[in-house]
Design an enzyme around this catalytic site. Structure first.
Site, PDB file in Angstrom:
ATOM      1  N   CYS A 109     -10.895  -0.132   3.398  1.00 20.55           N
ATOM      2  CA  CYS A 109      -9.343  -0.298   3.046  1.00 20.55           C
ATOM      3  C   CYS A 109      -8.847   1.225   2.931  1.00 20.55           C
ATOM      4  O   CYS A 109      -9.281   1.796   2.289  1.00 20.55           O
ATOM      5  CB  CYS A 109      -9.159  -1.229   1.817  1.00 20.55           C
ATOM      6  SG  CYS A 109      -7.453  -1.334   1.320  1.00 20.55           S
ATOM      7  N   LEU A 110      -7.548   1.255   3.211  1.00 19.12           N
ATOM      8  CA  LEU A 110      -7.218   2.681   2.812  1.00 19.12           C
ATOM      9  C   LEU A 110      -6.610   2.974   1.643  1.00 19.12           C
ATOM     10  O   LEU A 110      -6.648   4.055   1.337  1.00 19.12           O
ATOM     11  CB  LEU A 110      -5.788   3.005   3.907  1.00 19.12           C
ATOM     12  CG  LEU A 110      -6.169   2.911   5.560  1.00 19.12           C
ATOM     13  CD1 LEU A 110      -4.701   2.839   6.370  1.00 19.12           C
ATOM     14  CD2 LEU A 110      -7.003   3.950   5.917  1.00 19.12           C
ATOM     15  N   GLN A 161       0.804  -1.377   0.159  1.00 16.72           N
ATOM     16  CA  GLN A 161       0.109   0.015   0.008  1.00 16.72           C
ATOM     17  C   GLN A 161       0.949   1.227  -0.052  1.00 16.72           C
ATOM     18  O   GLN A 161       0.232   2.296  -0.256  1.00 16.72           O
ATOM     19  CB  GLN A 161      -0.881   0.109   1.176  1.00 16.72           C
ATOM     20  CG  GLN A 161      -1.914  -1.036   1.021  1.00 16.72           C
ATOM     21  CD  GLN A 161      -3.062  -1.049   2.228  1.00 16.72           C
ATOM     22  OE1 GLN A 161      -2.581  -1.644   3.284  1.00 16.72           O
ATOM     23  NE2 GLN A 161      -3.858  -0.450   2.251  1.00 16.72           N
ATOM     24  N   GLU A 219      -4.789  -8.035   5.764  1.00 20.42           N
ATOM     25  CA  GLU A 219      -3.266  -7.479   5.456  1.00 20.42           C
ATOM     26  C   GLU A 219      -2.421  -8.784   4.769  1.00 20.42           C
ATOM     27  O   GLU A 219      -1.594  -8.042   3.769  1.00 20.42           O
ATOM     28  CB  GLU A 219      -2.614  -7.117   6.739  1.00 20.42           C
ATOM     29  CG  GLU A 219      -3.302  -5.889   7.611  1.00 20.42           C
ATOM     30  CD  GLU A 219      -3.833  -4.774   6.863  1.00 20.42           C
ATOM     31  OE1 GLU A 219      -3.002  -4.430   5.721  1.00 20.42           O
ATOM     32  OE2 GLU A 219      -4.735  -3.996   7.090  1.00 20.42           O
TER      33      GLU A 219
HETATM   34  O1  K1U Z   1      -5.104  -2.494   5.046  1.00 17.01           O
HETATM   35  C1  K1U Z   1      -5.942  -1.502   5.032  1.00 17.01           C
HETATM   36  O2  K1U Z   1      -6.348  -0.833   4.075  1.00 17.01           O
HETATM   37  C2  K1U Z   1      -6.137  -0.879   6.521  1.00 17.01           C
HETATM   38  C3  K1U Z   1      -7.693  -1.009   6.940  1.00 17.01           C
HETATM   39  C4  K1U Z   1      -7.682  -2.353   7.585  1.00 17.01           C
HETATM   40  C5  K1U Z   1      -9.097  -2.929   7.974  1.00 17.01           C
HETATM   41  C6  K1U Z   1     -10.061  -2.477   8.154  1.00 17.01           C
HETATM   42  C7  K1U Z   1     -11.451  -3.266   8.562  1.00 17.01           C
HETATM   43  C8  K1U Z   1     -11.532  -4.411   8.516  1.00 17.01           C
HETATM   44  C9  K1U Z   1     -10.234  -4.967   8.049  1.00 17.01           C
HETATM   45  C10 K1U Z   1      -9.007  -4.460   7.808  1.00 17.01           C
HETATM   46  C11 K1U Z   1      -8.147  -0.106   7.679  1.00 17.01           C
HETATM   47  O3  K1U Z   1      -7.762   0.182   8.663  1.00 17.01           O
HETATM   48  S1  K1U Z   1      -9.425   0.941   6.993  1.00 17.01           S
HETATM   49  C12 K1U Z   1      -9.999   2.233   8.332  1.00 17.01           C
HETATM   50  C13 K1U Z   1     -10.573   1.578   9.586  1.00 17.01           C
HETATM   51  O4  K1U Z   1     -11.100   0.432   9.391  1.00 17.01           O
HETATM   52  C14 K1U Z   1     -10.527   2.351  11.044  1.00 17.01           C
HETATM   53  C15 K1U Z   1      -9.999   3.588  10.970  1.00 17.01           C
HETATM   54  C16 K1U Z   1     -10.244   4.385  12.207  1.00 17.01           C
HETATM   55  C17 K1U Z   1     -10.395   3.751  13.232  1.00 17.01           C
HETATM   56  C18 K1U Z   1     -11.066   2.393  13.257  1.00 17.01           C
HETATM   57  C19 K1U Z   1     -11.366   1.562  11.830  1.00 17.01           C
HETATM   58 ZN    ZN Z   2      -6.613  -2.722   2.677  1.00 12.41          ZN
END
Ligand code: K1U
Ligand code: ZN
Length: 173
Positions: free
Chosen positions: A94-95, A50, A137
């Site tokens: 997902c970011l 990423q 991840e």
């Molecule tokens: O991998 C990524 O893109 C990061 C993703 C991870 C993820 C989130 C939800 C389920 C599975 C994996 C994130 O962090 S998205 C942002 C998010 O979920 C969040 C942000 C701030 C506070 C709480 C959650």
């Molecule tokens: Zn992701």
């Protein structure tokens, strides 16, 4: 140092990442940068592709605010070695796919092996959000995004939104 996060669609997000060999200072710097980037986003996880690095490194911290201490984990060469039959549905984000969320079904518990920043082998069983996040991840390291679990039409709709977002962001610069 915070690093820019790639936005889908990007060919680097579809690649299978290579294992890291020995833990070097460069890899420790990458790990620190990934944690800084993840906390700033904010997110609960981040995978090296990423930020454009095609190596098998992930960062995560799924500790809920106000529920105990933050627990930042960096894993080199993480691998799921056992999964529960029981599954869990979680609305994932997902970011690399901002502001899009969808339900994904995954094993509820997973046992994961990895190497830590000192080069020591670690093994732990995760459940709840930690299990969901570590699987999300590790998928990134194999070029898989959460939208790959969705029906083609929904995936296409999200991809088109992301293409539009990227065009708009490019115009703003
Ligand atoms: O991998 C990524 O893109 C990061 C993703 C991870 C993820 C989130 C939800 C389920 C599975 C994996 C994130 O962090 S998205 C942002 C998010 O979920 C969040 C942000 C701030 C506070 C709480 C959650
Ligand atoms: Zn992701």
């Amino acid at each position: 140092m915070k690093r820019p996060i790639l936005i889908h669609p990007d060919p680097r997000l579809k690649k299978v990442c290579v294992p890291v060999a020995d833990i070097s200072d460069d890899l420790r710097t990458l790990a620190d940068d990934m944690l800084e980037t993840m906390y700033a986003a904010p997110g609960i996880g981040l995978a090296a592709p990423q930020v454009g690095i095609l190596q098998r490194v992930i960062a995560l911290d799924c500790a809920k605010e106000g529920e105990g201490d933050a627990r930042s984990l960096v894993m080199f060469n993480p691998a799921v070695i056992a999964s529960s039959d029981e599954t869990n549905v979680y609305e994932e984000g997902c970011l690399s796919i901002p502001e899009q969320y969808a339900e994904v079904t995954r094993p509820k518990e997973v046992e994961v092996e990895w190497m830590d920043r000192d080069g020591n082998a670690q093994r732990e069983t995760f459940d709840g959000l930690w299990a969901t996040c570590v699987q999300h991840e590790i998928d990134h390291l194999n070029g898989k995004l959460f939208i790959d679990y969705l029906k083609p039409l929904k995936r296409q709709m999200i991809t088109r939104k992301m293409q539009k977002l990227k065009r708009e962001r490019a115009r703003e610069q």
